[in-house]
Design a protein around this motif. Structure first.
Motif, mmCIF file in Angstrom:
data_model
loop_
_atom_site.group_PDB
_atom_site.id
_atom_site.type_symbol
_atom_site.label_atom_id
_atom_site.label_comp_id
_atom_site.label_asym_id
_atom_site.label_seq_id
_atom_site.Cartn_x
_atom_site.Cartn_y
_atom_site.Cartn_z
ATOM 1 N N ALA A 150 0.793 -1.342 0.058
ATOM 2 C CA ALA A 150 -0.041 0.220 0.124
ATOM 3 C C ALA A 150 0.919 1.400 -0.058
ATOM 4 O O ALA A 150 0.579 2.287 -0.652
ATOM 5 N N THR A 151 1.979 1.186 0.609
ATOM 6 C CA THR A 151 2.875 2.309 0.724
ATOM 7 C C THR A 151 3.501 2.512 -0.669
ATOM 8 O O THR A 151 3.553 3.744 -1.167
ATOM 9 N N TYR A 152 3.732 1.427 -1.338
ATOM 10 C CA TYR A 152 4.204 1.561 -2.899
ATOM 11 C C TYR A 152 3.186 2.244 -3.712
ATOM 12 O O TYR A 152 3.394 3.118 -4.496
ATOM 13 N N ALA A 153 2.013 1.828 -3.611
ATOM 14 C CA ALA A 153 0.687 2.245 -4.323
ATOM 15 C C ALA A 153 0.527 3.729 -4.013
ATOM 16 O O ALA A 153 0.255 4.657 -4.996
ATOM 17 N N ALA A 154 0.604 4.045 -2.642
ATOM 18 C CA ALA A 154 0.393 5.532 -2.554
ATOM 19 C C ALA A 154 1.532 6.350 -2.970
ATOM 20 O O ALA A 154 1.301 7.484 -3.645
#
Length: 522
Positions: free
Chosen positions: A384-388
């Motif tokens: 999720a951190t990468y996606a954000a």
């Protein structure tokens, strides 16, 4: 250097041996930031791991004793007083932190600790009471039953009216056995020592004596893996059913899911999840997705909130139940609100239209997707951190903010996300936002390449071929470029002939060795 693409590259499992061989062949010592999973015993995807690590006072054993006293053999009157039994007192402390006169415990005014009431004590060695003191349990119980009539509603769920002297005698007998019994502790010691036959015998003894659920769970695992006994999925399922089908109190037996410790399970949840995995993978039995769905449902009923995410995925894919996007969204919303970070990430993917099998009926909503990603990011979810970060980098739903994106890329990269490692390496390669550092770029590309990230494989090959960030190594560059091509990377397919044309005979021989699959172990 090609312009990087923010996408995930997935390699087939068959390339794992090649990747390991190539990783050991590279000449740079790079800190490995990947998440290393421990190597549990497995059987066709079924993970099995002992829950206990320690001596005889381990909480698992104490919890097993408490469960025996709480719902299998004794009625509520078993807890009218604790005598000298610390197990019973520990159980009461857990349920009634403020004390409860009806259960024979109260808060000590001086210490603030929960203690037994001296006027309501009985011993399992003398359950009928101490005649010399003029007290007996019949009179004590009669007094308590009268108190129940005026008790507030919070105690109405406890069936005190069924409490008799016979119940006290029964509870005292089992309490005495539980305090003296060492079979469960011995069983765990034998299991951790690798003496599985002895562990099997001791777990069976624990079950026969007192019906410990932990014993039944471990017996299910032993039979599933064939440890100390021939492998038998039917026997494993029978033992696991003993756990999930046991008498259930939704107040005391329901798991209190803690998002900070999502791996903390109780025996019922573990058994239900293991049953689901058995049927989903067909471990020693016919694959049955509908049966797996049933056990996920049971795990959710037992309080394991992430099971709602598993049920949602089943509805999204139609594996087990019929596809139902609205039901899936509802389950994910509930699981996310309960703190399951994977549910938040999946909701972000759905509204971002990044779910691999994007279903109809979910509108593209970048702001909502970003909100879910950020919520999961705060909880430490690397993907999720990468996606954000990607949304901030590309300006999806928000103005582009590469400075903020790099911060999140770094966070996700250090948590082992290969896509983030590749993206961060590209920033260091170009010198954008951060100061250019070819050594760091090459290290991050290599770390991501080891995780079969196709872009990183190609980028690393380019740096190796040109001697950027380290020594030139055409043989290793050719090997990485070949692997990237096999994963469908178009630029790698174009560059490979050019690299091959520059190989010396010695380089070609070494590259072929790197790409040669490791021999299978006999």
């Amino acid at each position: 250097m090609h312009s990087f693409k923010l996408k995930r590259g997935i390699a087939a499992p068959g390339w794992l041996a090649l990747m390991l061989a190539l990783a050991h062949a590279t000449p740079w010592a790079v800190p490995d930031t990947t998440n290393k999973a421990e190597a549990p015993n497995t059987l066709e995807g079924v993970k099995v791991k002992a829950r206990r690590n320690g001596g005889a006072t381990e909480s698992t054993v104490i919890a097993a004793h408490s469960k025996v006293l709480s719902h299998r053999y004794a009625s509520t009157c078993a807890f009218l007083a604790g005598g000298q039994d610390e197990v019973t007192l520990a159980y009461m402390r857990g349920l009634y932190a403020d004390g409860d006169p009806l259960l024979g415990v109260e808060v000590d005014e001086e210490t603030g600790k929960l203690v037994e009431r001296k006027d309501q004590r009985f011993s399992d060695l003398s359950p009928g009471g101490d005649a010399s003191s003029g007290t007996d349990n019949d009179r004590m119980i009669d007094q308590m039953l009268k108190q129940v009539d005026i008790a507030n509603d919070s105690f109405n769920r406890v069936p005190y009216t069924n409490c008799t002297l016979a119940d006290v005698n029964l509870a005292a007998g089992h309490n005495y056995i539980a305090r003296k019994d060492k079979s469960l502790t011995q069983a765990f010691d034998a299991y951790e020592g690798g003496n599985y036959a002895e562990a099997l015998a001791r777990f069976e003894e624990s079950w026969k004596k007192l019906g410990y659920e932990d014993a039944a769970l471990m017996l299910g695992r032993l039979h599933l893996l064939g440890l100390g006994t021939p492998a038998s999925t039917p026997k494993a399922v029978r033992w696991l059913r003993e756990v999930v089908d046991a008498r259930y109190d939704p107040v005391t037996d329901r798991l209190r899911f803690d998002p900070r410790k999502p791996e903390a399970l109780n025996t019922r949840v573990e058994a239900a999840l293991l049953l689901a995995r058995i049927h989903l993978t067909g471990a020693g039995t016919k694959r049955d997705a509908a049966e797996a769905y049933k056990w996920w449902r049971k795990a959710l009923d037992f309080g394991y909130e992430p099971a709602g995410t598993l049920l949602a995925q089943a509805h999204l894919t139609g594996v087990g139940p019929q596809p139902d996007i609205q039901r899936a969204l509802s389950l994910l919303q509930t699981a996310g609100e309960a703190g399951d970070v994977n549910a938040l990430y999946l909701l972000g993917q759905l509204y971002h239209h990044q779910w691999p099998r994007q279903p109809e009926g979910v509108p593209l909503d970048l702001k909502r997707a970003g909100a879910y990603y950020l919520a999961a990011t705060k909880a430490g979810h690397a993907d999720a951190t990468y996606a954000a970060a990607r949304m901030l980098d590309l300006g999806e739903g928000v103005p582009a903010a590469p400075e903020r994106a790099v911060v999140l890329y770094k966070d996700a990269a250090l948590k082992g996300n290969a896509d983030a490692q590749n993206a961060l390496a590209t920033y260091f390669y170009r010198g954008e936002v951060v100061e250019q550092n070819l050594d760091t770029a090459r290290q991050f590309f290599q770390t991501a390449a080891k995780q079969m990230q196709a872009d990183a494989m190609f980028n690393l090959a380019v740096m190796l071929a040109h001697g950027q960030g380290g020594a030139r190594d055409l043989a290793t560059a050719y090997a990485w470029c070949s692997l990237s091509k096999r994963l469908g990377h178009q630029q790698a397919a174009t560059a490979l002939p050019a690299i091959e044309a520059r190989l010396s005979p010695e380089d070609k021989a070494r590259a072929d060795t790197l790409l040669k699959p490791a021999p299978k172990k006999s």
